[in-house]
Write an enzyme that holds these catalytic residues in place. Structure first.
Site, PDB file in Angstrom:
ATOM      1  N   GLY A 164     -14.986  50.139  37.124  1.00  0.00           N
ATOM      2  CA  GLY A 164     -15.486  48.884  37.118  1.00  0.00           C
ATOM      3  C   GLY A 164     -15.113  47.935  36.319  1.00  0.00           C
ATOM      4  N   ALA A 201      -9.514  54.333  26.204  1.00  0.00           N
ATOM      5  CA  ALA A 201      -8.738  53.905  24.959  1.00  0.00           C
ATOM      6  C   ALA A 201      -8.113  52.499  25.337  1.00  0.00           C
ATOM      7  CB  ALA A 201      -7.648  54.746  24.658  1.00  0.00           C
ATOM      8  N   SER A 202      -8.882  51.671  26.123  1.00  0.00           N
ATOM      9  CA  SER A 202      -8.409  50.371  26.499  1.00  0.00           C
ATOM     10  C   SER A 202      -7.085  50.183  26.687  1.00  0.00           C
ATOM     11  CB  SER A 202      -8.879  49.497  25.341  1.00  0.00           C
ATOM     12  OG  SER A 202     -10.143  49.335  24.790  1.00  0.00           O
ATOM     13  N   ARG A 203      -6.680  51.140  27.704  1.00  0.00           N
ATOM     14  CA  ARG A 203      -5.231  51.428  27.899  1.00  0.00           C
ATOM     15  C   ARG A 203      -4.718  50.936  29.320  1.00  0.00           C
ATOM     16  NH1 ARG A 203      -3.498  55.581  31.034  1.00  0.00           N
ATOM     17  NH2 ARG A 203      -1.937  56.166  29.916  1.00  0.00           N
ATOM     18  N   THR A 228      -5.053  48.308  31.263  1.00  0.00           N
ATOM     19  CA  THR A 228      -4.287  46.955  31.638  1.00  0.00           C
ATOM     20  C   THR A 228      -2.823  47.068  30.996  1.00  0.00           C
ATOM     21  OG1 THR A 228      -6.337  45.484  31.572  1.00  0.00           O
ATOM     22  CG2 THR A 228      -4.190  44.430  30.857  1.00  0.00           C
ATOM     23  N   LYS A 234      -3.305  42.759  26.075  1.00  0.00           N
ATOM     24  CA  LYS A 234      -3.581  43.813  25.197  1.00  0.00           C
ATOM     25  C   LYS A 234      -5.057  44.225  25.911  1.00  0.00           C
ATOM     26  CE  LYS A 234      -2.736  40.984  20.838  1.00  0.00           C
ATOM     27  NZ  LYS A 234      -3.409  40.763  19.766  1.00  0.00           N
ATOM     28  N   GLY A 235      -5.502  45.210  25.470  1.00  0.00           N
ATOM     29  CA  GLY A 235      -7.080  45.657  25.835  1.00  0.00           C
ATOM     30  C   GLY A 235      -8.016  44.877  25.366  1.00  0.00           C
ATOM     31  N   GLY A 285     -11.444  46.177  27.086  1.00  0.00           N
ATOM     32  CA  GLY A 285     -12.506  46.857  27.641  1.00  0.00           C
ATOM     33  C   GLY A 285     -13.537  47.383  26.743  1.00  0.00           C
ATOM     34  N   GLU A 286     -13.076  48.179  25.749  1.00  0.00           N
ATOM     35  CA  GLU A 286     -14.035  48.931  24.912  1.00  0.00           C
ATOM     36  C   GLU A 286     -14.679  47.996  23.823  1.00  0.00           C
ATOM     37  OE1 GLU A 286     -12.710  53.103  23.958  1.00  0.00           O
ATOM     38  OE2 GLU A 286     -10.791  51.975  24.157  1.00  0.00           O
TER      39      GLU A 286
END
Lengths: 269, 164, 338, 467
Positions: free
Chosen positions: C47, C87-89, C91, C288-289, C291-292
């Site tokens: 998502g 781990a916001s990895r 992208t 960078k990430g 998401g989290e």
């Protein structure tokens, strides 16, 4: 596991099925029973749906209200004659659940659910019950305490509609909508000559079932309905309550805020 | 154990299904009719993902034994999708970036469909009340609320044009 | 009874990726005969939107409208390896892998085009609308569809590319903790306004405003999706959620959304967000990430706003009305003692 | 409630005025709000999630779970479950080829410390004991309720600090102690500068304790899979895993089959938030599919998702800070007790991630951290959004606020004074690059109308001002 789901269109047939089966249950709106059936081994084998029994409907004669057992909370909430009680209904669950849940079913919701039952308790509602031995009536206070027999079916509820000035309802929740109660307060308080003539106060979230607080009611009679006397009366709640701990709040917290919410319900801030 | 035939009008199409006792409506829709747009997120009515419209009312299809809705009219997300396009609510969710994982969308859409059918001009508060039983873990709800309001406005506009 | 109003701040950083176990992802890109490009992955879209980001990265490199890119994920029989979505990895890792694969495919695409146009590949560029053109000329161009057709049926070449991103595994020094665990840090500062009811301990979040720095917002609308949803989750973590309300005691654990508390649609305030960009050299187009981390800064900002409002310092999550009342009681006791 | 009008008051801005010499670009697609590729599928109900794959004759799994926090299993009798009409098979530990595992063994983190199905003991409430495979969900539920299990209770460890006391009951015999060992140390360490010297020099010491509770990822789609045996002897696993190959490889190890035998199809998931990186449903569904040669579905119900699937770990965090009168933090010591529950799952990794985050986005010359991964008799914790950092940030930023309030410093100025910048060295010895803490604080101050003195408005992450 279920081996039979009946949808009878006749009350006697429903009672017969219920009496004749090994492990049967009544299915009204389904919002309380179906979660159990879907996720646990309930031991039930038969469901008797009340859907086609023609038990839904609301009649009002003077101030006397009769509501059929399977009337949905949604239908209750839409009836203009019962507009005073609309906030009670709208404080329960969410619209799709209210479209299903029945008025009678709410009497059997475990605390801290069952806000309509709290309101009906404050209104001294009567419950009409059909059983193998015929019909009987019982006060809602008895039903929320003892339930009904396994072979009985609640058919209707009756109560007197209070007038606007004497009716109070406030439900405190953890969310603005769709939440069980921290404390639910429903009260009919009649004031005459500047003092309380009679008080009928029911609480949800204050014990294992909806309960009345006679100590608070008694302390309020003869006093003006103001912050000071309500605060003093509300302080007596502990004699009548057995606050409990659940995922929403601890007994400590409920004990602490019950008098606050009684006061806020009756006299506002 | 006696199975029964249940007749439903699903998205305008008559359907006959054989159900074992206690088979829920969501199971009929997904497993028998293969209308998998309706989602299962719990089985206790608390997530809202399985919401469908039955006889004009949004309900939880996971809490309904199919036998009890014999001859009912059922609308699912498949039934609000016009051929070759999107309905106004669907379009508003897409354009408003109101969908992330997508799992709550069908339930949200059916609740919103029932809301707008009854109240073409819902306030934000009306919308929030309507979807209060539908869990979304991704969006924070605000984009969904906005999308439903935008869609309602668009539908009112379209109706007005049609009336003129 | 009084309602108290307060404002709280929090500033945080958050790592992009975590390579303490090795952290690779791969991508394959190839053209269909008619010049549609397929990006093949085994990455998972929860998502957060990796499918869209992968398509954007490929389209940018290939010089195509994003509609001409398909993303096929995830089937382990066909998709190349991806470590997973965590781990916001996504992208950063997958974006980089897609860019590398798309560059390789682009190189072949330009070579094929050069042969068709009888020019030097180094003099060609893409126009972003689906054409390869001679630099400095508006007339001399060829559609990518024609390039793909030529590659497939005339020149006999595959327009395809392989991409990989891997930051090699790093081992922390057991004595000092010296390590190189991540690829970048994103940043955020959140400001929250609350009201606190001093009789019931109820907290209402009135306003939540944040500024984020995440390298490059590859898709700003999706960045704001994360910020809005994360703000909601932050409020939820701060004030509502737990599976063990009486931890470490295990009783009264919620089992459904009826008793597992999260805010509903009417319980959270509007979210205002500003994004600033400081592109990171190792990121896909500097990204960078994000998401989290969007759930993180709201939590202490709320705790701090509650203190600002009424002097109650709650050191435990979730900050339930009960904990606010107990902290208020403690603050009053301290005041009396003082 | 009627006061909230989200659409009118929420705002979204992209501001390129910060770092403007670094962030200009002429991209055509990147930086654009491209529509989501998956949106149309989502809103029409046509997006295919794992459970939307439908196979005739699918069997269902429900698990008989421990009713105790910690107990010896003196008897497991599946026979009564087999008597339920529709129950096809009951799986016990004996049916699992390589029953003991740990998911991070794929990156050489061990030892295997968890059974797929319990053998002689259970170590948390809800631990799987048997898996009942049946023709219908209802029969599987009924069967699981009928499995006879006799327990002999053992002492229960539920508090992380109690667990580390020398005489504490051992939770997990594989470890032989109630903590995960990091290369010979009982915790993950960060040692930077001389923290005691820093405390001795400091004008003020602040020492506080923070505590969180377990949090559920709560995706609307629960954890689950459908496994279909194919004609060529392979198994196709339709799964909502967050990591397809990770699930495939772990499952192959548990089944003791070559990886070529398995295929994972997924990639479209109804929310994860870290809750779908453990490998909880695929191995049992595969075993059932292999033993019956039928498609098998194993989906957590909501209660399992809430109470049995791994939550975000509860953390207890102590922070001791030494601070100078002017607001410079000169020493920070953090002790984490992160509650792993009965088994490791991803928590040892999260603890290291927590250690790397110390001391937050600040440059502090003396830093010390002891990060304990502690075993207790509760549901194993694992990954969740912000894993290792979210709760640390709650503690760190609460602590920052307390210091500012106590010293009478503006909360943003106090953070700016200590903010890390390019070229600084973090406690884990990594050089800071691409810092932007100062700028997000400056922009936030502007956003909310919080006045900052000019010297703080002029600060930059790129370089320090000349003194």
């Amino acid at each position: 596991m279920l081996d039979r789901v009946d949808v009878p269109s006749d009350l006697n047939a429903a009672l017969e099925t219920l009496a004749g089966c090994r492990a049967g249950a009544i299915l009204s709106g389904g919002t309380l029973l179906m979660p159990e059936i879907n996720t646990r081994a309930t031991g039930l084998t038969t469901l008797v749906s009340l859907k086609k029994l023609d038990l839904a409907g609301i009649s009002v004669s003077g101030t006397r209200v009769t509501i059929g057992a399977t009337t949905t909370l949604d239908a209750f909430g839409r009836d203009e004659r019962l507009a005073l009680l609309k906030p009670v209904v709208e404080s329960i669950a969410s619209p799709p659940v209210r479209n299903m849940a029945s008025v009678a079913g709410n009497l059997f919701a475990a605390q801290p659910y069952g806000d309509l039952a709290v309101a009906l308790l404050a209104l001294d509602a009567e419950v009409e019950i059909a059983g193998p031995k015929g019909k009987r009536q019982a006060p809602v206070s008895e039903i929320v305490k003892k339930g009904v027999a396994a072979d009985e079916i609640v058919t209707a509820l009756t109560f007197d509609l209070p007038d606007g000035g004497s009716w109070f309802y406030a439900k405190t929740m953890r969310r603005n909508t769709n939440s069980a109660a921290i404390v639910c307060v429903a009260a009919r308080v009649q004031v005459e000559g500047g003092v309380v003539k009679s008080a009928s106060i029911a609480l949800g979230g204050a014990g294992p079932r909806p309960l009345r607080v006679p100590s608070v009611e008694a302390a309020l009679v003869g006093k003006p309905l103001d912050a000071e006397s309500v605060t003093a009366a509300a302080a007596k709640f502990e004699a009548d309550c057995e606050p409990f701990t659940d995922a929403y709040a601890s007994a400590w917290y409920r004990t602490r805020v019950i008098p606050v919410h009684i006061r806020r319900a009756l006299v506002g801030a | 154990m006696a199975s029964r035939i249940v007749t439903l009008l699903v998205n305008g199409t008559p359907q006959e299904v054989i159900v074992r006792p206690g088979t829920t409506l969501v199971s009929v829709l997904r497993d028998q009719l293969e209308l998998t747009g309706t989602k299962r997120g719990c089985a206790d009515g608390s997530c809202g993902a399985c919401s469908v419209v039955v006889d004009g009312k949004a309900v939880r299809s996971c809490l309904i034994p199919a036998e009890t809705v014999d001859e009912a009219e059922v609308t699912t997300v498949e039934g609000i999708t016009p051929v070759g396009g999107l309905g106004p609510l669907q379009e508003a969710l897409v354009e408003g970036f109101a969908t992330q994982c997508g799992f709550c969308n069908s339930g949200m859409l059916m609740v919103a469909t029932a809301l707008i059918a009854e109240n073409p001009d819902p306030s934000d508060a009306d919308i929030m009340r309507a979807i209060s039983g539908n869990v979304c873990r991704c969006t924070g709800y605000h984009p969904i609320i906005r999308a439903i309001r935008d869609a309602a406005a668009k539908m009112r506009g379209a109706q007005q044009i049609a009336a003129e | 009874m009084a309602k108290h109003f307060g404002r709280g701040f929090a500033a945080v950083n958050y790592p992009t990726g975590m390579n303490l176990g090795g952290d690779p992802s791969q991508a394959l890109v190839h053209a269909t005969p008619t010049g549609v490009f397929s990006v093949v992955l085994s990455s998972v879209d929860l998502g957060q939107g990796i499918k869209t980001i992968a398509a954007q990265c490929a389209a940018e490199v290939l010089g195509l409208p994003v509609e001409n890119v398909l993303v096929d994920t995830a089937d382990t029989d066909t998709g190349p390896h991806c470590m997973g979505t965590f781990a916001s990895r996504g992208t950063h890792r997958v974006g980089n892998a897609v860019i590398m694969a798309a560059r390789e495919a682009r190189e072949v695409m330009l070579e094929v085009a050069a042969e068709e146009m009888e020019v030097d590949a180094a003099d060609l560029e893409t126009d972003g609308t689906g054409f390869v053109k001679l630099k400095g000329s508006e007339e001399k161009k060829i559609s990518i569809m024609d390039v793909a057709l030529a590659a497939h049926f005339k020149q006999g070449r595959t327009i395809s590319g392989r991409g990989m991103f891997m930051k090699p595994r790093n081992y922390p020094d057991p004595e000092t903790g010296a390590m190189d665990p991540d690829s970048a840090q994103s940043h955020a500062c959140t400001v929250v306004d609350v009201s606190v009811d001093d009789e019931t301990g109820e907290v209402e979040v009135l306003k939540l405003q944040s500024v984020y720095e995440l390298g490059r917002a590859l898709n700003p609308a999706m960045v704001h999706q994360q910020i809005t949803g994360g703000a909601w989750m932050g409020i939820s973590h701060a004030l509502y959620e737990t599976t063990e309300p009486y931890y470490p005691d295990r009783s009264h654990g919620p089992v459904s959304f009826s008793d597992y508390l999260m805010p509903g649609p009417s319980d959270t305030p509007p979210v205002t967000s500003v994004v600033i960009e400081r592109p990171v050299a190792n990121g896909p187009f500097g990204g960078k990430g994000i998401g989290e981390m969007t759930a993180n800064s709201p939590i202490p900002a709320i705790a701090n706003a509650i203190f600002d409002a009424c002097g109650a310092r709650v050191e435990e999550l979730p900050i339930t009305p009960e904990r606010v009342l107990r902290a208020l009681d403690a603050a009053r006791e301290t005041a009396v003692e003082a | 409630m009627d006061d909230h009008i989200p659409s009118e008051t929420s705002g979204e801005t992209l501001d390129r005025s910060y770092f403007s010499d670094e962030n200009q670009h002429d991209f055509k697609v990147v930086g654009q709000p491209s529509p989501r590729l998956d949106a149309r599928g989502h809103v029409t109900g046509t997006t295919r999630y794992f459970e939307d794959n439908h196979f005739r004759g699918t069997l269902h799994i429900k698990v008989c779970r421990s009713k105790r926090h910690h107990a010896k299993l003196t008897r497991i009798d599946p026979a009564p479950a087999m008597n339920v009409p529709g129950v096809v098979r009951v799986l016990t530990a004996k049916d699992v080829p390589a029953n003991w595992y740990t998911v991070l063994r794929l990156i050489n983190v061990g030892p295997n410390d968890e059974p797929v199905l319990a053998e002689d003991s259970v170590r948390y409430l809800g631990e799987p004991i048997c898996a009942v495979v049946a023709e219908s969900e209802a029969a599987a539920i009924e069967g699981a309720s009928r499995v006879q299990v006799d327990y002999e209770d053992l002492p229960v460890v539920l508090d992380v600090e109690e667990a580390l006391k020398p005489d504490a009951q051992i939770v997990n015999p594989v470890h032989g102690k109630n903590y995960f060992e990091y290369e010979g140390h009982p915790f993950r360490r960060i040692r930077f500068g001389d923290v005691e010297k820093g405390f001795a020099e400091a004008d003020h010491i602040f020492e506080h304790r923070y505590q969180s509770r377990p949090i559920e990822q709560a995706p609307v789609e629960t954890t689950g899979c459908i496994v279909k045996p194919e004609g060529d002897g392979r198994l196709t696993i339709y799964s909502d895993t967050q990591a397809c190959f990770f699930t495939l490889d772990n499952t192959a190890l548990i089944l003791d089959v070559p990886t070529a035998k398995l295929r994972v199809v997924g990639g479209t998931v109804g929310g994860g938030f870290g809750g779908k990186v453990d490998v909880m449903v695929e191995p049992l569904a595969c075993i059932a599919a292999m033993l019956t040669n039928r498609p098998v579905k194993f989906v957590y119900d909501r209660a399992e998702e809430m109470q049995v699937s791994s939550p975000r770990a509860a953390e207890r965090i102590y922070i001791k800070d030494g601070v100078m009168k002017d607001g410079r933090i000169v020493a920070r010591k953090m002790t984490f007790y992160i509650d792993s529950g009965a088994y490791s799952r991803h928590t040892p990794y999260g603890v290291t991630k927590a250690s790397a985050h110390v001391p937050g986005p600040y440059s502090i010359p003396n830093v010390w951290a002891d990060c304990h991964c502690v075993y207790t008799n509760r549901t194993p914790s694992s990954a969740m959004r912000g894993f290792g950092v979210t709760i640390g940030d709650f503690a760190l930023e609460s602590q920052m606020d307390r210091i500012a309030k106590t010293l009478g410093l503006d909360p943003l100025i106090f953070r700016l004074k200590n903010a890390y910048r390019d070229g600084d060295t973090k406690a884990h010895r990594k050089k800071v690059e691409g810092a932007a803490l100062i700028e997000v604080i400056q922009r936030a101050a502007e956003l909310v109308g919080h006045d900052l003195p000019e010297e703080y408005r002029k600060m930059s992450s790129v370089k320090r001002e000349a003194k």
